[in-house]
Design a protein around this motif. Structure first.
Motif, PDB file in Angstrom:
ATOM      1  N   LYS A  11       0.841  -1.193   0.000  1.00  0.00           N
ATOM      2  CA  LYS A  11       0.000   0.000   0.000  1.00  0.00           C
ATOM      3  C   LYS A  11       0.881   1.250   0.000  1.00  0.00           C
ATOM      4  N   GLU A  12       0.246   2.371  -0.312  1.00  0.00           N
ATOM      5  CA  GLU A  12       0.958   3.643  -0.239  1.00  0.00           C
ATOM      6  C   GLU A  12       0.359   4.480   0.891  1.00  0.00           C
ATOM      7  N   PHE A  13       1.244   5.165   1.598  1.00  0.00           N
ATOM      8  CA  PHE A  13       0.855   6.037   2.708  1.00  0.00           C
ATOM      9  C   PHE A  13       1.508   7.401   2.505  1.00  0.00           C
ATOM     10  N   VAL A  14       0.735   8.438   2.765  1.00  0.00           N
ATOM     11  CA  VAL A  14       1.267   9.796   2.704  1.00  0.00           C
ATOM     12  C   VAL A  14       1.738  10.179   4.103  1.00  0.00           C
ATOM     13  N   LEU A  15       2.969  10.648   4.183  1.00  0.00           N
ATOM     14  CA  LEU A  15       3.496  11.187   5.442  1.00  0.00           C
ATOM     15  C   LEU A  15       3.399  12.703   5.325  1.00  0.00           C
ATOM     16  N   ILE A  16       2.543  13.287   6.139  1.00  0.00           N
ATOM     17  CA  ILE A  16       2.284  14.726   6.098  1.00  0.00           C
ATOM     18  C   ILE A  16       3.034  15.368   7.263  1.00  0.00           C
ATOM     19  N   PHE A  17       3.871  16.337   6.923  1.00  0.00           N
ATOM     20  CA  PHE A  17       4.724  16.968   7.941  1.00  0.00           C
ATOM     21  C   PHE A  17       4.055  18.239   8.449  1.00  0.00           C
ATOM     22  N   ARG A  18       3.869  18.295   9.762  1.00  0.00           N
ATOM     23  CA  ARG A  18       3.229  19.451  10.399  1.00  0.00           C
ATOM     24  C   ARG A  18       4.207  20.092  11.376  1.00  0.00           C
ATOM     25  N   ASN A  19       4.123  21.418  11.439  1.00  0.00           N
ATOM     26  CA  ASN A  19       4.940  22.140  12.398  1.00  0.00           C
ATOM     27  C   ASN A  19       4.217  23.414  12.781  1.00  0.00           C
ATOM     28  N   SER A  20       4.532  23.939  13.939  1.00  0.00           N
ATOM     29  CA  SER A  20       3.880  25.162  14.384  1.00  0.00           C
ATOM     30  C   SER A  20       4.736  26.401  14.141  1.00  0.00           C
TER      31      SER A  20
ATOM     32  N   THR B  10       1.699  -2.308   5.932  1.00  0.00           N
ATOM     33  CA  THR B  10       0.675  -1.900   6.900  1.00  0.00           C
ATOM     34  C   THR B  10       0.924  -0.462   7.351  1.00  0.00           C
ATOM     35  N   ILE B  11      -0.082   0.118   7.995  1.00  0.00           N
ATOM     36  CA  ILE B  11       0.118   1.469   8.536  1.00  0.00           C
ATOM     37  C   ILE B  11       1.171   1.454   9.641  1.00  0.00           C
ATOM     38  N   ASP B  12       1.277   0.347  10.358  1.00  0.00           N
ATOM     39  CA  ASP B  12       2.306   0.267  11.400  1.00  0.00           C
ATOM     40  C   ASP B  12       3.709   0.366  10.800  1.00  0.00           C
ATOM     41  N   GLU B  13       3.911  -0.251   9.640  1.00  0.00           N
ATOM     42  CA  GLU B  13       5.210  -0.144   8.973  1.00  0.00           C
ATOM     43  C   GLU B  13       5.445   1.305   8.530  1.00  0.00           C
TER      44      GLU B  13
ATOM     45  N   VAL C 112       4.317  14.171  12.378  1.00  0.00           N
ATOM     46  CA  VAL C 112       4.097  13.500  11.103  1.00  0.00           C
ATOM     47  C   VAL C 112       2.744  12.810  11.164  1.00  0.00           C
ATOM     48  N   GLU C 113       1.898  13.134  10.225  1.00  0.00           N
ATOM     49  CA  GLU C 113       0.595  12.458  10.099  1.00  0.00           C
ATOM     50  C   GLU C 113       0.739  11.395   9.023  1.00  0.00           C
ATOM     51  N   VAL C 114       0.275  10.192   9.305  1.00  0.00           N
ATOM     52  CA  VAL C 114       0.376   9.074   8.363  1.00  0.00           C
ATOM     53  C   VAL C 114      -1.033   8.735   7.888  1.00  0.00           C
TER      54      VAL C 114
END
Length: 118
Positions: free
Chosen positions: A2-11, A86-89, A106-108
């Motif tokens: 599967k593909e997962f997007v890693l979204i980087f968040r910062n304040s 998996t999402i855990d990976e 990081v939002e997955v």
């Protein structure tokens, strides 16, 4: 796989409070982290950084406002797409992200394909 997007968040904008040497180290850390994911053949898309200053939000009723979330203090700085079983990976891959060392998150999120309605 599967593909997962890693979204980087910062304040905060890390460039606004790091010295040039710290910025170079941060860049090196990012390149090493992403290179490690690519070496495992798990980097589906190297993604991009997203501008924090040149952005607009469009709402119903033809309402256009500056910035993505002017009322909140957290910005999406960028993203990459990784391949994982998996999402855990995917979470394990995300745990090495250098943004975690400067207060970011990081939002997955799994990419939903037309064949997958989850």
């Amino acid at each position: 796989m599967k593909e997962f997007v890693l979204i980087f968040r910062n304040s905060v904008d890390p460039a606004s409070k790091l010295s040039p040497e710290q910025m170079q180290q941060l860049l090196n850390d990012w390149m090493n982290w992403m290179g490690g994911i690519a070496a495992q053949d798990k980097l589906a898309d190297k993604g991009n950084r997203l501008s924090m200053t040149e952005s607009k939000t469009i709402a119903p009723g033809d309402i256009v406002t500056d910035g993505p979330y002017t009322e909140v203090k957290e910005f999406i700085n960028g993203f990459i797409v990784v391949k994982a079983v998996t999402i855990d990976e995917a979470v394990t891959l995300a745990k090495g992200c250098p943004i975690l060392n400067i207060g970011g998150k990081v939002e997955v999120r799994k990419v939903v394909t037309p064949e997958d309605n989850s």
